[in-house]
Design a protein around this motif. Structure first.
Motif, PDB file in Angstrom:
ATOM      1  N   THR A   1       0.830  -1.205   0.000  1.00 54.97           N
ATOM      2  CA  THR A   1       0.000   0.000   0.000  1.00 54.97           C
ATOM      3  C   THR A   1       0.862   1.250   0.000  1.00 54.97           C
ATOM      4  OG1 THR A   1      -0.130  -0.041   2.411  1.00 54.97           O
ATOM      5  CG2 THR A   1      -1.875  -1.176   1.192  1.00 54.97           C
ATOM      6  N   GLU A   2       2.127   1.093   0.341  1.00 58.12           N
ATOM      7  CA  GLU A   2       3.024   2.235   0.324  1.00 58.12           C
ATOM      8  C   GLU A   2       3.439   2.627  -1.090  1.00 58.12           C
ATOM      9  OE1 GLU A   2       6.294   1.555   2.866  1.00 58.12           O
ATOM     10  OE2 GLU A   2       5.093   0.713   4.474  1.00 58.12           O
ATOM     11  N   LEU A   3       3.116   1.789  -2.082  1.00 60.44           N
ATOM     12  CA  LEU A   3       3.523   2.065  -3.461  1.00 60.44           C
ATOM     13  C   LEU A   3       2.447   2.846  -4.207  1.00 60.44           C
ATOM     14  CD1 LEU A   3       5.077  -1.387  -4.405  1.00 60.44           C
ATOM     15  CD2 LEU A   3       6.231   0.647  -3.569  1.00 60.44           C
ATOM     16  N   HIS A   4       1.833   3.822  -3.533  1.00 63.10           N
ATOM     17  CA  HIS A   4       0.760   4.578  -4.183  1.00 63.10           C
ATOM     18  C   HIS A   4       1.296   5.565  -5.199  1.00 63.10           C
ATOM     19  CE1 HIS A   4       2.150   6.906  -0.727  1.00 63.10           C
ATOM     20  NE2 HIS A   4       1.745   7.993  -1.369  1.00 63.10           N
ATOM     21  N   LYS A   5       2.602   5.805  -5.242  1.00 62.58           N
ATOM     22  CA  LYS A   5       3.213   6.688  -6.228  1.00 62.58           C
ATOM     23  C   LYS A   5       4.270   5.895  -7.002  1.00 62.58           C
ATOM     24  CE  LYS A   5       2.482  10.927  -3.593  1.00 62.58           C
ATOM     25  NZ  LYS A   5       3.131  12.118  -2.973  1.00 62.58           N
ATOM     26  N   PRO A   6       3.858   5.255  -8.113  1.00 65.13           N
ATOM     27  CA  PRO A   6       4.778   4.376  -8.844  1.00 65.13           C
ATOM     28  C   PRO A   6       6.011   5.095  -9.373  1.00 65.13           C
ATOM     29  CG  PRO A   6       2.502   4.036  -9.529  1.00 65.13           C
ATOM     30  CD  PRO A   6       2.512   5.249  -8.673  1.00 65.13           C
ATOM     31  N   GLY A   7       5.921   6.410  -9.592  1.00 65.04           N
ATOM     32  CA  GLY A   7       7.065   7.109 -10.156  1.00 65.04           C
ATOM     33  C   GLY A   7       8.185   7.354  -9.166  1.00 65.04           C
ATOM     34  N   GLU A   8       7.933   7.172  -7.864  1.00 67.10           N
ATOM     35  CA  GLU A   8       8.955   7.431  -6.860  1.00 67.10           C
ATOM     36  C   GLU A   8       9.724   6.155  -6.531  1.00 67.10           C
ATOM     37  OE1 GLU A   8       7.091   9.130  -3.487  1.00 67.10           O
ATOM     38  OE2 GLU A   8       6.436  10.954  -4.535  1.00 67.10           O
ATOM     39  N   PRO A   9      11.037   6.258  -6.321  1.00 66.13           N
ATOM     40  CA  PRO A   9      11.830   5.064  -5.988  1.00 66.13           C
ATOM     41  C   PRO A   9      11.509   4.565  -4.594  1.00 66.13           C
ATOM     42  CG  PRO A   9      13.162   7.037  -5.803  1.00 66.13           C
ATOM     43  CD  PRO A   9      11.855   7.472  -6.400  1.00 66.13           C
TER      44      PRO A   9
ATOM     45  N   GLY B   1      26.604  -5.652   5.433  1.00 64.17           N
ATOM     46  CA  GLY B   1      27.167  -4.324   5.531  1.00 64.17           C
ATOM     47  C   GLY B   1      26.131  -3.227   5.428  1.00 64.17           C
ATOM     48  N   ARG B   2      24.819  -3.583   5.478  1.00 65.85           N
ATOM     49  CA  ARG B   2      23.725  -2.619   5.429  1.00 65.85           C
ATOM     50  C   ARG B   2      23.807  -1.748   4.181  1.00 65.85           C
ATOM     51  NH1 ARG B   2      20.115  -4.512   8.737  1.00 65.85           N
ATOM     52  NH2 ARG B   2      19.133  -2.453   8.899  1.00 65.85           N
ATOM     53  N   THR B   3      24.080  -2.349   3.007  1.00 62.47           N
ATOM     54  CA  THR B   3      24.096  -1.585   1.752  1.00 62.47           C
ATOM     55  C   THR B   3      22.681  -1.213   1.358  1.00 62.47           C
ATOM     56  OG1 THR B   3      23.976  -3.600   0.439  1.00 62.47           O
ATOM     57  CG2 THR B   3      26.176  -2.747   0.937  1.00 62.47           C
ATOM     58  N   VAL B   4      22.556  -0.197   0.547  1.00 65.71           N
ATOM     59  CA  VAL B   4      21.253   0.283   0.094  1.00 65.71           C
ATOM     60  C   VAL B   4      21.017  -0.173  -1.341  1.00 65.71           C
ATOM     61  CG1 VAL B   4      19.836   2.317  -0.372  1.00 65.71           C
ATOM     62  CG2 VAL B   4      21.354   2.272   1.618  1.00 65.71           C
ATOM     63  N   GLN B   5      19.853  -0.771  -1.595  1.00 68.66           N
ATOM     64  CA  GLN B   5      19.504  -1.232  -2.932  1.00 68.66           C
ATOM     65  C   GLN B   5      18.148  -0.658  -3.342  1.00 68.66           C
ATOM     66  OE1 GLN B   5      19.652  -5.462  -3.305  1.00 68.66           O
ATOM     67  NE2 GLN B   5      21.799  -5.636  -2.684  1.00 68.66           N
ATOM     68  N   ASP B   6      18.002  -0.411  -4.638  1.00 74.25           N
ATOM     69  CA  ASP B   6      16.746   0.103  -5.189  1.00 74.25           C
ATOM     70  C   ASP B   6      15.890  -1.084  -5.622  1.00 74.25           C
ATOM     71  OD1 ASP B   6      14.685   1.414  -6.355  1.00 74.25           O
ATOM     72  OD2 ASP B   6      15.861   2.404  -7.933  1.00 74.25           O
ATOM     73  N   LEU B   7      14.825  -1.348  -4.888  1.00 70.59           N
ATOM     74  CA  LEU B   7      13.923  -2.459  -5.187  1.00 70.59           C
ATOM     75  C   LEU B   7      12.700  -2.034  -5.993  1.00 70.59           C
ATOM     76  CD1 LEU B   7      13.933  -4.361  -1.778  1.00 70.59           C
ATOM     77  CD2 LEU B   7      15.447  -4.648  -3.749  1.00 70.59           C
ATOM     78  N   THR B   8      12.708  -0.769  -6.469  1.00 67.38           N
ATOM     79  CA  THR B   8      11.530  -0.260  -7.173  1.00 67.38           C
ATOM     80  C   THR B   8      11.136  -1.126  -8.367  1.00 67.38           C
ATOM     81  OG1 THR B   8      12.229   1.958  -6.520  1.00 67.38           O
ATOM     82  CG2 THR B   8      10.500   1.796  -8.187  1.00 67.38           C
ATOM     83  N   PRO B   9      12.077  -1.475  -9.276  1.00 67.06           N
ATOM     84  CA  PRO B   9      11.663  -2.286 -10.431  1.00 67.06           C
ATOM     85  C   PRO B   9      11.054  -3.628 -10.037  1.00 67.06           C
ATOM     86  CG  PRO B   9      13.827  -1.323 -10.810  1.00 67.06           C
ATOM     87  CD  PRO B   9      13.495  -1.084  -9.370  1.00 67.06           C
ATOM     88  N   ALA B  10      11.643  -4.273  -9.036  1.00 65.11           N
ATOM     89  CA  ALA B  10      11.126  -5.568  -8.616  1.00 65.11           C
ATOM     90  C   ALA B  10       9.730  -5.438  -8.001  1.00 65.11           C
ATOM     91  CB  ALA B  10      12.079  -6.214  -7.616  1.00 65.11           C
TER      92      ALA B  10
ATOM     93  N   ALA C   1       7.196  -4.702 -10.739  1.00 71.48           N
ATOM     94  CA  ALA C   1       6.900  -5.902 -11.523  1.00 71.48           C
ATOM     95  C   ALA C   1       5.920  -6.808 -10.789  1.00 71.48           C
ATOM     96  CB  ALA C   1       8.189  -6.654 -11.832  1.00 71.48           C
ATOM     97  N   ILE C   2       6.089  -6.932  -9.477  1.00 69.37           N
ATOM     98  CA  ILE C   2       5.182  -7.760  -8.689  1.00 69.37           C
ATOM     99  C   ILE C   2       3.790  -7.132  -8.660  1.00 69.37           C
ATOM    100  CG2 ILE C   2       4.716  -8.644  -6.378  1.00 69.37           C
ATOM    101  CD1 ILE C   2       7.761  -8.811  -5.983  1.00 69.37           C
ATOM    102  N   ALA C   3       3.739  -5.816  -8.461  1.00 71.86           N
ATOM    103  CA  ALA C   3       2.452  -5.127  -8.380  1.00 71.86           C
ATOM    104  C   ALA C   3       1.701  -5.191  -9.700  1.00 71.86           C
ATOM    105  CB  ALA C   3       2.664  -3.674  -7.962  1.00 71.86           C
ATOM    106  N   GLU C   4       2.418  -5.132 -10.841  1.00 73.55           N
ATOM    107  CA  GLU C   4       1.768  -5.118 -12.155  1.00 73.55           C
ATOM    108  C   GLU C   4       1.219  -6.483 -12.548  1.00 73.55           C
ATOM    109  OE1 GLU C   4       4.269  -3.314 -15.139  1.00 73.55           O
ATOM    110  OE2 GLU C   4       3.106  -1.474 -14.924  1.00 73.55           O
ATOM    111  N   ARG C   5       1.541  -7.517 -11.774  1.00 72.61           N
ATOM    112  CA  ARG C   5       0.928  -8.813 -12.053  1.00 72.61           C
ATOM    113  C   ARG C   5      -0.581  -8.762 -11.821  1.00 72.61           C
ATOM    114  NH1 ARG C   5       5.174 -12.971  -9.014  1.00 72.61           N
ATOM    115  NH2 ARG C   5       7.008 -12.481 -10.312  1.00 72.61           N
ATOM    116  N   VAL C   6      -1.008  -7.871 -10.956  1.00 73.42           N
ATOM    117  CA  VAL C   6      -2.428  -7.735 -10.648  1.00 73.42           C
ATOM    118  C   VAL C   6      -3.062  -6.624 -11.481  1.00 73.42           C
ATOM    119  CG1 VAL C   6      -4.108  -7.269  -8.830  1.00 73.42           C
ATOM    120  CG2 VAL C   6      -2.016  -8.567  -8.316  1.00 73.42           C
ATOM    121  N   LYS C   7      -2.392  -5.464 -11.582  1.00 70.29           N
ATOM    122  CA  LYS C   7      -2.945  -4.323 -12.305  1.00 70.29           C
ATOM    123  C   LYS C   7      -1.809  -3.457 -12.832  1.00 70.29           C
ATOM    124  CE  LYS C   7      -6.076  -0.406 -11.749  1.00 70.29           C
ATOM    125  NZ  LYS C   7      -6.939   0.351 -10.816  1.00 70.29           N
ATOM    126  N   PRO C   8      -1.830  -3.118 -14.143  1.00 71.92           N
ATOM    127  CA  PRO C   8      -0.732  -2.309 -14.701  1.00 71.92           C
ATOM    128  C   PRO C   8      -0.798  -0.871 -14.190  1.00 71.92           C
ATOM    129  CG  PRO C   8      -2.443  -2.635 -16.332  1.00 71.92           C
ATOM    130  CD  PRO C   8      -2.800  -3.510 -15.175  1.00 71.92           C
TER     131      PRO C   8
END
Length: 330
Positions: free
Chosen positions: A33-41, A49-58, A61-68
């Motif tokens: 529910t936090e992904l209400h703004k798809p354009g934001e990372p 080592g607590r590295t930071v990764q961008d999981l936006t594309p993944a 992709a999961i969210a678009e399985r239900v609705k584009p």
């Protein structure tokens, strides 16, 4: 330099290791529910080592399985009416039509999510507010009629007598006999506009319209007899002489050859469309004992442009969308 852990007094190494591993491997639960703004990372911290990764594309992709997140794709319509209905179903304030008047592959495209009008202004944070993806499209490829393709294929080609006869017999339904007004060869207010147009065309190219039966008779019995006359002219002032051979084509009984050099065809440009009257130039070429016939559709571009503009204008009027002639941005 390496990270070290100090064991507190009174605590054994196993207990200390368990606490360290809990701290390193700790993760926070993520709600979609936090992904209400798809354009934001969407950034999360992960172990190692607590590295930071961008999981936006993944996550997208999961969210678009239900609705584009947005509409995309090209619908290929089979009729102009379907293109109009598709445009009216999906059009918005920024939708537009593009008409491609290519005589070999004409098409009409509706872009439902076209760019908004006005100059683009790029905001450092939100980008260009007038830009759209242009991913949602409807495409209609105009089907050229079989008659149009047949006459365009033979136009300008040199045919033998038998070939010409077979072609005319196979496509006799497309040939229209000229009306008495056209045979008269003079424009008049009492004539139909299309009759005056064909009369003007014949005058411009010094042509004379013939009938179908004349063309068929020529394809079966046409014979040309060639005579050559010698002409000598002398300039009495200079004494120079000029010699010319004059070739003339005649009939079997020796009369000058006088044959029609225009016919009228009535064919649709597009499949299922209205027919258009077009003049076809008829010529022959004699080389020795061989005769070749040439049928050339005169100025077919005018008929094509009229048919295409009529269809494009109909789509514009029935969708109330702006119409551009050309192809959209790829």
């Amino acid at each position: 330099m390496t990270d070290t852990q100090t064991i507190p007094p009174g605590e054994n190494p196993a207990e200390t290791m368990r606490k360290v591993m809990e701290e390193i491997a700790h993760t926070d639960a993520v709600s979609f529910t936090e992904l209400h703004k798809p354009g934001e990372p969407f950034l999360v911290s992960v172990p190692k080592g607590r590295t930071v990764q961008d999981l936006t594309p993944a996550l997208h992709a999961i969210a678009e399985r239900v609705k584009p997140f947005h509409r995309k794709g090209t619908a290929r319509l089979e009729t102009l009416a379907s293109l109009v209905d598709w445009a009216n179903r999906f059009k918005g304030d920024t939708s537009a039509l593009f008409a491609n008047p290519d005589m070999t592959a004409p098409s009409l495209t509706c872009i439902a999510d076209y760019h908004d009008q006005g100059p683009g202004t790029i905001d450092p944070n939100s980008g260009d507010g007038t830009a759209r993806h242009c991913h949602h499209r409807g495409l209609y490829k105009f089907p050229l009629s079989e008659e149009w393709k047949t006459w365009m294929k033979v136009s300008g080609q040199a045919l033998e007598k038998d070939q010409m006869g077979e072609f005319i017999e196979a496509n006799a339904k497309d040939v229209m006999d000229p009306t008495p007004a056209i045979l008269g060869g003079k424009e008049s207010d009492s004539h139909e506009p299309w009759e005056n147009r064909l009369i003007r065309t014949a005058q411009q190219i010094e042509g004379r319209f013939g009938q179908l039966h004349q063309l068929l008779a020529m394809s079966k019995q046409f014979q040309v007899y060639e005579t050559s006359d010698l002409k000598v002219s002398t300039n009495r002032d200079s004494g120079e002489a000029e010699i010319q051979f004059l070739n003339e084509h005649k009939t079997a009984d020796g009369k000058p050859l006088n044959i029609p050099n225009l016919i009228i065809i009535t064919i649709p440009v597009f499949q299922g469309g209205a027919p258009y009257r077009m003049p076809v130039r008829f010529r022959y070429r004699k080389s020795g004992a061989t005769i070749r016939f040439i049928l050339t559709v005169y100025n077919p571009e005018k008929a094509f442009e009229a048919a295409f503009e009529e269809a494009a204008t109909e789509a514009r009027d029935k969708t109330d969308l702006p119409l551009f002639y050309g192809t959209p941005e790829s």
